[in-house]
Design a protein around this motif. Sequence first.
Motif, mmCIF file in Angstrom:
data_model
loop_
_atom_site.group_PDB
_atom_site.id
_atom_site.type_symbol
_atom_site.label_atom_id
_atom_site.label_comp_id
_atom_site.label_asym_id
_atom_site.label_seq_id
_atom_site.Cartn_x
_atom_site.Cartn_y
_atom_site.Cartn_z
ATOM 1 N N MET A 1 -11.179 13.749 19.437
ATOM 2 C CA MET A 1 -12.159 12.734 19.064
ATOM 3 C C MET A 1 -11.427 11.470 18.629
ATOM 4 S SD MET A 1 -15.179 12.937 16.196
ATOM 5 C CE MET A 1 -16.216 11.522 15.874
ATOM 6 N N LYS A 2 -11.778 10.345 19.223
ATOM 7 C CA LYS A 2 -11.110 9.086 18.913
ATOM 8 C C LYS A 2 -11.656 8.486 17.631
ATOM 9 C CE LYS A 2 -9.868 4.661 20.959
ATOM 10 N NZ LYS A 2 -10.005 3.801 22.156
ATOM 11 N N SER A 3 -10.756 8.048 16.738
ATOM 12 C CA SER A 3 -11.174 7.463 15.469
ATOM 13 C C SER A 3 -11.219 5.949 15.587
ATOM 14 C CB SER A 3 -10.190 7.860 14.364
ATOM 15 O OG SER A 3 -10.495 7.165 13.177
ATOM 16 N N ASN A 4 -12.228 5.324 14.962
ATOM 17 C CA ASN A 4 -12.346 3.869 14.949
ATOM 18 C C ASN A 4 -11.742 3.260 13.694
ATOM 19 O OD1 ASN A 4 -13.758 3.763 17.425
ATOM 20 N ND2 ASN A 4 -15.685 4.320 16.386
ATOM 21 N N THR A 5 -11.129 4.087 12.846
ATOM 22 C CA THR A 5 -10.551 3.594 11.605
ATOM 23 C C THR A 5 -9.329 2.732 11.886
ATOM 24 O OG1 THR A 5 -11.283 5.591 10.458
ATOM 25 C CG2 THR A 5 -9.561 4.268 9.393
ATOM 26 N N ALA A 6 -9.308 1.542 11.312
ATOM 27 C CA ALA A 6 -8.164 0.640 11.505
ATOM 28 C C ALA A 6 -6.976 1.133 10.699
ATOM 29 C CB ALA A 6 -8.546 -0.769 11.075
ATOM 30 N N LEU A 7 -5.791 1.031 11.267
ATOM 31 C CA LEU A 7 -4.561 1.406 10.576
ATOM 32 C C LEU A 7 -3.773 0.149 10.269
ATOM 33 C CD1 LEU A 7 -3.472 4.487 12.731
ATOM 34 C CD2 LEU A 7 -4.690 4.475 10.537
ATOM 35 N N PHE A 8 -3.438 -0.038 9.009
ATOM 36 C CA PHE A 8 -2.726 -1.240 8.598
ATOM 37 C C PHE A 8 -1.244 -1.137 8.961
ATOM 38 C CE2 PHE A 8 -6.487 -1.581 5.950
ATOM 39 C CZ PHE A 8 -6.756 -2.942 5.986
ATOM 40 N N ASP A 9 -0.750 -2.197 9.529
ATOM 41 C CA ASP A 9 0.666 -2.308 9.878
ATOM 42 C C ASP A 9 1.426 -2.740 8.616
ATOM 43 O OD1 ASP A 9 3.191 -3.140 10.754
ATOM 44 O OD2 ASP A 9 2.412 -3.738 12.713
ATOM 45 N N LEU A 10 2.405 -1.938 8.197
ATOM 46 C CA LEU A 10 3.161 -2.261 6.988
ATOM 47 C C LEU A 10 3.902 -3.583 7.118
ATOM 48 C CD1 LEU A 10 4.626 1.223 5.953
ATOM 49 C CD2 LEU A 10 2.564 0.086 5.121
ATOM 50 N N ASP A 11 4.272 -3.944 8.327
ATOM 51 C CA ASP A 11 4.962 -5.217 8.527
ATOM 52 C C ASP A 11 4.032 -6.385 8.208
ATOM 53 O OD1 ASP A 11 7.216 -6.830 9.474
ATOM 54 O OD2 ASP A 11 5.928 -7.303 11.185
ATOM 55 N N LEU A 12 2.760 -6.255 8.569
ATOM 56 C CA LEU A 12 1.790 -7.302 8.238
ATOM 57 C C LEU A 12 1.559 -7.368 6.734
ATOM 58 C CD1 LEU A 12 -0.911 -6.770 11.025
ATOM 59 C CD2 LEU A 12 1.197 -8.113 11.113
ATOM 60 N N LEU A 13 1.474 -6.204 6.105
ATOM 61 C CA LEU A 13 1.262 -6.169 4.661
ATOM 62 C C LEU A 13 2.444 -6.772 3.914
ATOM 63 C CD1 LEU A 13 -0.280 -2.589 4.260
ATOM 64 C CD2 LEU A 13 -1.474 -4.794 4.376
ATOM 65 N N ARG A 14 3.648 -6.485 4.400
ATOM 66 C CA ARG A 14 4.832 -7.059 3.750
ATOM 67 C C ARG A 14 4.807 -8.590 3.859
ATOM 68 N NH1 ARG A 14 9.222 -4.437 2.250
ATOM 69 N NH2 ARG A 14 8.756 -2.681 3.657
ATOM 70 N N ALA A 15 4.364 -9.096 5.000
ATOM 71 C CA ALA A 15 4.324 -10.545 5.208
ATOM 72 C C ALA A 15 3.392 -11.226 4.213
ATOM 73 C CB ALA A 15 3.891 -10.859 6.636
ATOM 74 N N ILE A 16 2.173 -10.678 4.031
ATOM 75 C CA ILE A 16 1.227 -11.349 3.127
ATOM 76 C C ILE A 16 1.670 -11.230 1.672
ATOM 77 C CG2 ILE A 16 -0.337 -9.383 2.810
ATOM 78 C CD1 ILE A 16 -2.656 -11.419 2.951
ATOM 79 N N ILE A 17 2.347 -10.112 1.324
ATOM 80 C CA ILE A 17 2.861 -9.959 -0.041
ATOM 81 C C ILE A 17 3.905 -11.028 -0.327
ATOM 82 C CG2 ILE A 17 4.291 -8.494 -1.518
ATOM 83 C CD1 ILE A 17 2.864 -6.075 -0.329
ATOM 84 N N VAL A 18 4.817 -11.260 0.599
ATOM 85 C CA VAL A 18 5.871 -12.256 0.380
ATOM 86 C C VAL A 18 5.272 -13.654 0.314
ATOM 87 C CG1 VAL A 18 7.983 -13.265 1.324
ATOM 88 C CG2 VAL A 18 7.619 -10.794 1.454
ATOM 89 N N VAL A 19 4.282 -13.953 1.159
ATOM 90 C CA VAL A 19 3.625 -15.262 1.099
ATOM 91 C C VAL A 19 2.973 -15.461 -0.262
ATOM 92 C CG1 VAL A 19 1.764 -16.703 2.020
ATOM 93 C CG2 VAL A 19 3.254 -15.437 3.579
ATOM 94 N N ALA A 20 2.258 -14.446 -0.748
ATOM 95 C CA ALA A 20 1.588 -14.555 -2.046
ATOM 96 C C ALA A 20 2.606 -14.705 -3.167
ATOM 97 C CB ALA A 20 0.714 -13.319 -2.269
ATOM 98 N N ASP A 21 3.710 -13.983 -3.096
ATOM 99 C CA ASP A 21 4.721 -14.061 -4.147
ATOM 100 C C ASP A 21 5.425 -15.418 -4.137
ATOM 101 O OD1 ASP A 21 4.113 -11.508 -4.939
ATOM 102 O OD2 ASP A 21 5.818 -10.546 -3.940
ATOM 103 N N CYS A 22 5.667 -15.938 -2.942
ATOM 104 C CA CYS A 22 6.369 -17.222 -2.835
ATOM 105 C C CYS A 22 5.429 -18.414 -2.990
ATOM 106 C CB CYS A 22 7.074 -17.325 -1.475
ATOM 107 S SG CYS A 22 8.411 -16.143 -1.233
ATOM 108 N N GLY A 23 4.124 -18.198 -2.686
ATOM 109 C CA GLY A 23 3.164 -19.291 -2.742
ATOM 110 C C GLY A 23 3.351 -20.272 -1.615
ATOM 111 N N SER A 24 4.048 -19.840 -0.552
ATOM 112 C CA SER A 24 4.372 -20.762 0.538
ATOM 113 C C SER A 24 4.683 -19.979 1.803
ATOM 114 C CB SER A 24 5.579 -21.623 0.157
ATOM 115 O OG SER A 24 6.135 -22.267 1.279
ATOM 116 N N PHE A 25 4.102 -20.427 2.931
ATOM 117 C CA PHE A 25 4.437 -19.819 4.217
ATOM 118 C C PHE A 25 5.871 -20.131 4.610
ATOM 119 C CE2 PHE A 25 -0.165 -19.605 4.496
ATOM 120 C CZ PHE A 25 -0.385 -18.433 5.201
#
Length: 289
Positions: free
Chosen positions: A1-25
Motif C-alpha cells: 500500500m502506497k503512503s501519501n505521508t511526506a518525508l522530510f529531507d534532513l538536508d532541507l531541514l539543516r538548511a532552514i536551521i542554519v538560515v534561522a540561526d544566521c538570520g541571513s541566506f
Amino acid sequence: MKSNTALFDLDLLRAIIVVADCGSFTTAASRLHSTQSTISQKVRRLEDMVGHRLLVRGNRDVLPTDAGQTLLGYARHMLTLNDQMLEALAGATVGVTLRLGVPEDFVGGRTTSALAAFSREHRQVKLEVTSGLCRDLSQSYDNGELDLVLLKQRRNTREGVACWPEQLQWIDSARSPAFELDPVPLVTFPPRGLYRDDMITALEAMGRRWRISFTSSSISGIQAAVADGMGISLLPPRAAIPEHRVLGREQGLPVVDSYEIVIVHRPTADHRVKALAEVLAGLLAGHAI
C-alpha cells in the motif's frame, strides 16, 4: 500500500536551521559551502511541503514565522536524533566480540573479576564466554567458533601461549565417606572425560576394586555427588567445597601430576584477544584462579 505521508529531507531541514540561526541566506550559504540560490530553493521546497510560509525578511535579518518556529523545533530534534544514531552505529562498527572458552570450574571468582576489569578497560569489546568440558571447548576452537580458550589437558597435548601445571587432589565426602567401601565407588566425568582413566589406573595399581557410581559432565554435579557420599573423585583444589574431605598418601593414593592448563589463541589473533590472554596468564601465574 502506497503512503501519501511526506518525508522530510534532513538536508532541507539543516538548511532552514542554519538560515534561522544566521538570520541571513548569504551567511547560511557560506557556512554550508553552498550558494544563496540553492539555500533559497531548499527553503521554498520545505514551504511547498508544509503549505506555509516559514521565513520572512525583517528590517535587518531573516526571521521564522509561527509555522517556521514550529518546524524548527522538530527539525532540530530530528537532526539531533540523526547525529545520535550515526554515533551509535559508528561505535558498533569499531566494536568486536571476543569468544572465550573456559572450563566450568574456572567460571566465577577471580576469573569473573578479571573479565569485568578487562571489559571496563575495553569498552568496545563484547565478551561471549562459553563454559563446558575441555574436549568440547577444544573442538569448538578447532571449528573456529572460539577465539581464545583456557584448556585443561594432559601435558604437551596442545601448545599454548601460556602454560601452568594443573594441581589435583582426591576428594571424598566429609559426612558419608566412600573410600573404604568395596568396590570403591567413583564419581567421574563421562568416558574420555578428564581424570577418569587416572582414577581407575591408580585404584587398580593399589589392588582395589572399583565401580563407576555416578557420571556428570557438570563440575557442580561431581561436587554434589561426592558431598552426598556417592563416591570419591579427583578434582582441582579450587573445586573442593566444605562438604568434601581431601584424601592422599595416608590412604595410599598417588599424586596425579600429568595435567596442565594452557591458554590457546591463533598467531593472527586480534590484539584485544592477546590482551585478554595476558590477563588470564596473570591469573594462572599467580595461582589466583
